[in-house]
Each structure stands twice: as structure tokens, then as C-alpha cells.
Design a protein around this motif. Structure first.
Motif, PDB file in Angstrom:
ATOM      1  N   VAL A  49      39.852  73.467  48.011  1.00 25.66           N
ATOM      2  CA  VAL A  49      40.742  73.787  46.891  1.00 25.66           C
ATOM      3  C   VAL A  49      41.257  72.549  46.168  1.00 25.66           C
ATOM      4  CG1 VAL A  49      41.457  76.024  47.798  1.00 25.66           C
ATOM      5  CG2 VAL A  49      42.708  73.968  48.496  1.00 25.66           C
ATOM      6  N   ALA A  50      41.114  71.346  46.754  1.00 22.77           N
ATOM      7  CA  ALA A  50      41.645  70.149  46.094  1.00 22.77           C
ATOM      8  C   ALA A  50      41.049  68.904  46.723  1.00 22.77           C
ATOM      9  CB  ALA A  50      43.170  70.105  46.187  1.00 22.77           C
ATOM     10  N   ARG A  51      41.140  67.761  45.957  1.00 28.31           N
ATOM     11  CA  ARG A  51      40.728  66.449  46.444  1.00 28.31           C
ATOM     12  C   ARG A  51      41.637  65.381  45.858  1.00 28.31           C
ATOM     13  NH1 ARG A  51      34.444  65.408  47.557  1.00 28.31           N
ATOM     14  NH2 ARG A  51      33.841  67.500  48.184  1.00 28.31           N
ATOM     15  N   SER A  52      41.689  64.259  46.562  1.00 28.28           N
ATOM     16  CA  SER A  52      42.280  63.040  46.012  1.00 28.28           C
ATOM     17  C   SER A  52      41.359  61.886  46.358  1.00 28.28           C
ATOM     18  CB  SER A  52      43.692  62.796  46.550  1.00 28.28           C
ATOM     19  OG  SER A  52      43.681  62.721  47.969  1.00 28.28           O
ATOM     20  N   ARG A  53      41.495  60.761  45.617  1.00 26.82           N
ATOM     21  CA  ARG A  53      40.539  59.678  45.753  1.00 26.82           C
ATOM     22  C   ARG A  53      41.241  58.339  45.542  1.00 26.82           C
ATOM     23  NH1 ARG A  53      34.822  59.567  44.138  1.00 26.82           N
ATOM     24  NH2 ARG A  53      35.141  61.743  43.534  1.00 26.82           N
ATOM     25  N   VAL A  54      40.803  57.337  46.302  1.00 23.65           N
ATOM     26  CA  VAL A  54      41.219  55.950  46.084  1.00 23.65           C
ATOM     27  C   VAL A  54      39.958  55.096  46.035  1.00 23.65           C
ATOM     28  CG1 VAL A  54      43.477  56.201  47.204  1.00 23.65           C
ATOM     29  CG2 VAL A  54      41.483  55.543  48.573  1.00 23.65           C
ATOM     30  N   ASN A  55      40.072  53.875  45.502  1.00 26.22           N
ATOM     31  CA  ASN A  55      38.925  52.968  45.508  1.00 26.22           C
ATOM     32  C   ASN A  55      39.304  51.629  46.105  1.00 26.22           C
ATOM     33  OD1 ASN A  55      39.543  50.955  43.236  1.00 26.22           O
ATOM     34  ND2 ASN A  55      39.822  52.919  42.198  1.00 26.22           N
ATOM     35  N   ALA A  56      38.311  50.916  46.570  1.00 27.77           N
ATOM     36  CA  ALA A  56      38.531  49.684  47.334  1.00 27.77           C
ATOM     37  C   ALA A  56      39.292  48.635  46.546  1.00 27.77           C
ATOM     38  CB  ALA A  56      37.188  49.126  47.796  1.00 27.77           C
TER      39      ALA A  56
END
Length: 339
Positions: free
Chosen positions: A325-332
Motif C-alpha cells: 500500500v505504500a513505499r518510502s525511499r532514500v539514496n546514498a
């Protein structure tokens, strides 16, 4: 067949059994003109099955004396209808990348900082669910022995530090990721998937983490040595495989065979993979197969081969009835710049 591997097959003139813990790698026999044996050379190698069994026993014995994490009282309130999964793609702890050559620096300390801070950021943004799934998707360690090379192909690797240092950083990184999850979630289930860079390392890492948290009922650790792992949450079934031994199109059938009851009872079925370092998702009948980015920089081999991909980590939220139902994301780059 087994006797022959051990060096005993009289009908083939193999009459020199290998020593315990070894198996016959090959034989060369010199025959006289009358057919009798003039000489024989027997090449042996360490028996991989016995080596693995010995390694596992040694790890369990050594880990038994480690300090255990004391139980802590869980505080707060949690949603029981949601699960947060934290797939960690190919950390490659122990890999060395020289930024002047590859455009991206990577070493033991960078690996630890980036993974721990990425996990903390994702946990902070996640909903407070009762259960969390922390998954190392394989290749936590860049190499698997005192020699910096891949265990199967013998491909030489760019390495940072001694193997003991790699172990220290890998264990510390996994523990910090687990601790971050425990700060938000009541229960944390941990999976260390077997990768092609750490076929034995993944085994001892799982058992080590299980031993460290054996007194903490809020943490469970999957110590299944298979290259396929599974976790069920309501009508959601997640399979985990590094991606080095089985093609994506075969995985739905593997899941249906391995978890027939769960397959029938679940409406939402997913496979999580690492290995290829870039994002890819394909839907098959009844199941999707997705590979995740790595946070690790590319090494010289990847750089020279032209491989390029984003460096991200995600948190995936599942509803026990309705699936993702959902996602979150970070990057290096968010955490490299803070150094």
C-alpha cells in the motif's frame, strides 16, 4: 557414487580412500601393456558438505559465548494491520572503490555509515507497525574468506581491510539496522539471504545474529540455510532470493511448490531479489518478482563494464488483506554528503 567420491571404486581401480573431510577431485592411472596398474595419482580437495557442517558447528560454538542482548520492554502502540519491510540490497561490506577511478568512494566505514543512516531514516518515516521485516538480500560481505575473491568463480575483488574487519563491520551494521527497527516496531523478523559473494558468510551471520538476540523475544531470525526464504503476513507472502541461482521466471513456480498452502491462502505474492544492483519488477501470473538497488558504490569491475544504476534503499508497507500500500525511499548521497 558416494563411495567413488571418497576414493573407493575397486572396479575402476580406485582403491585409495580419501582422508576424512576430503573428497576425490580426480585420478590419473598409468596402465601396463597387460592392463595392470603401474601407478596412480589421486587428487583430493576438502569435502564441501563436511566443510559447511564443520563451519556451522564452529560458528554455533563460538557464538555461544558472546554477550546476549537483554530483553527490553516494548513501549507505545502499533498498527497490527500493516507490516513494514526493509529490503537491504547487496551491501558489499568489505568492497573498496577509489572515487578517482570510479567516481564513487566506498570502504568499510562508508558502508557502515550509509547503511545505518539509511535504515534509521527509513524507520523514522515508517508507520509504527507491530511487525517489521528486515532483509539482507545477499552479498552483505563482499568476499567470503581470507582471499578477496568470489567463492565459485574465483573472480578477484577490490577489498578494503582484513576479513576480521569485514566481519566486525557487517555484524555491527546488521545489529544497528535491527536496533533501529526495534525503536519503532514491537517485533522484528530478520532474514539474511545467501548471496554469491558470501555463500558461507550469510550462514554464520544469521546464526550469530540469532545467538546475540536469543534472549530478546521481540527479535526472530531465520536461520534456514536454503537460498530461498519466505515470510507470511496475513494474505501477503514474501519470498526472498538473491537471484544468482534461479531465473526470475522460475520463482513463481518455486514459491507455489515450496509454500503450496500459503500460495493458496494468500492473495498477494512477492519475490524480493538483489544481485543485479538495479531496480527491476515483472509481474507473472499470481506473483511479482522485484530486484532492488544497492546503496554500495560501483567497484572498478562494474565501472569498467559500464554498469550504472541508482543507489537507493526502500521501505515497503503491506496491508495484511490488501498487499502493498505504500513505499518510502532514500539514496546514498543523502548520507555521504553528511560525512
Amino acid at each position: 557414487m558416494l563411495a567413488a567420491k571418497g576414493g573407493w571404486a575397486p572396479e575402476q581401480q580406485m582403491v585409495h580412500p580419501a582422508a576424512p573431510g576430503f573428497q576425490v577431485k580426480g585420478t590419473s592411472t598409468l596402465y601396463r601393456t597387460d592392463g595392470s596398474v603401474a601407478g596412480q595419482w589421486v587428487k583430493t580437495s576438502q569435502d564441501g558438505v563436511q566443510m559447511q557442517a564443520a563451519l556451522e558447528a564452529a560458528v554455533v560454538a563460538m557464538a555461544a559465548d558472546l554477550p546476549k542482548v537483554a530483553p527490553r520492554k516494548a513501549r507505545g502502540s502499533w498498527r497490527t494491520d500493516l507490516l513494514v519491510g526493509y529490503p537491504i540490497g547487496d551491501p558489499h561490506i568489505g568492497m573498496s572503490s577509489w572515487g578517482v577511478e570510479t567516481g564513487e568512494d566506498w570502504d568499510l566505514q562508508i558502508a557502515r555509515r550509509v547503511h545505518c543512516e539509511a535504515m534509521a531514516a527509513l524507520v523514522e518515516a515508517a508507520p509504527a507497525t507491530e511487525t517489521a521485516l528486515v532483509v539482507n538480500l545477499g552479498d552483505m560481505l563482499h568476499y567470503d574468506s581470507m582471499e578477496a575473491k568470489t567463492p565459485r568463480s574465483g573472480h578477484m575483488l577490490d577489498a578494503d581491510g582484513r576479513y576480521a574487519k569485514v566481519i566486525d563491520v557487517a555484524v555491527a551494521t546488521m545489529r544497528q539496522c535491527i536496533e533501529s527497527a526495534l525503536s519503532k516496531h514491537k517485533f522484528v523478523h530478520v532474514v539474511n539471504v545467501v548471496g554469491n559473494h558470501d555463500e558461507t558468510g550469510a550462514l554464520w551471520l544469521a546464526r550469530l545474529i540469532a545467538t546475540v538476540y536469543e534472549r530478546e523475544p521481540r527479535v526472530t531470525v531465520d536461520v534456514n540455510p536454503s537460498v530461498f526464504n519466505y515470510f507470511r503476513f496475513g494474505k501477503v507472502l514474501v519470498g526472498m532470493h538473491h537471484g544468482h541461482t534461479c531465473k526470475p521466471e522460475k520463482l513463481p513456480g518455486v514459491m507455489a511448490a515450496d509454500r503450496a498452502t500459503d500460495w493458496g491462502e494468500c492473495l498477494h505474492r512477492y519475490w524480493w531479489q538483489g544481485h543485479i544492483h538495479h531496480e527491476s519488477k515483472k509481474e507473472f501470473p499470481g506473483c511479482s518478482v522485484e530486484s532492488f538497488n544497492t546503496l554500495a558504490a560501483k567497484d572498478a569491475y562494474a565501472n569498467n563494464g559500464g554498469w550504472r544504476s541508482a543507489r537507493t534503499m526502500q521501505a515497503v508497507v503491506f496491508h495484511r488483506e490488501h498487499g502493498e500500500v505504500a513505499r518510502s525511499r532514500v539514496n546514498a548521497a543523502m548520507f555521504e554528503e553528511a560525512a
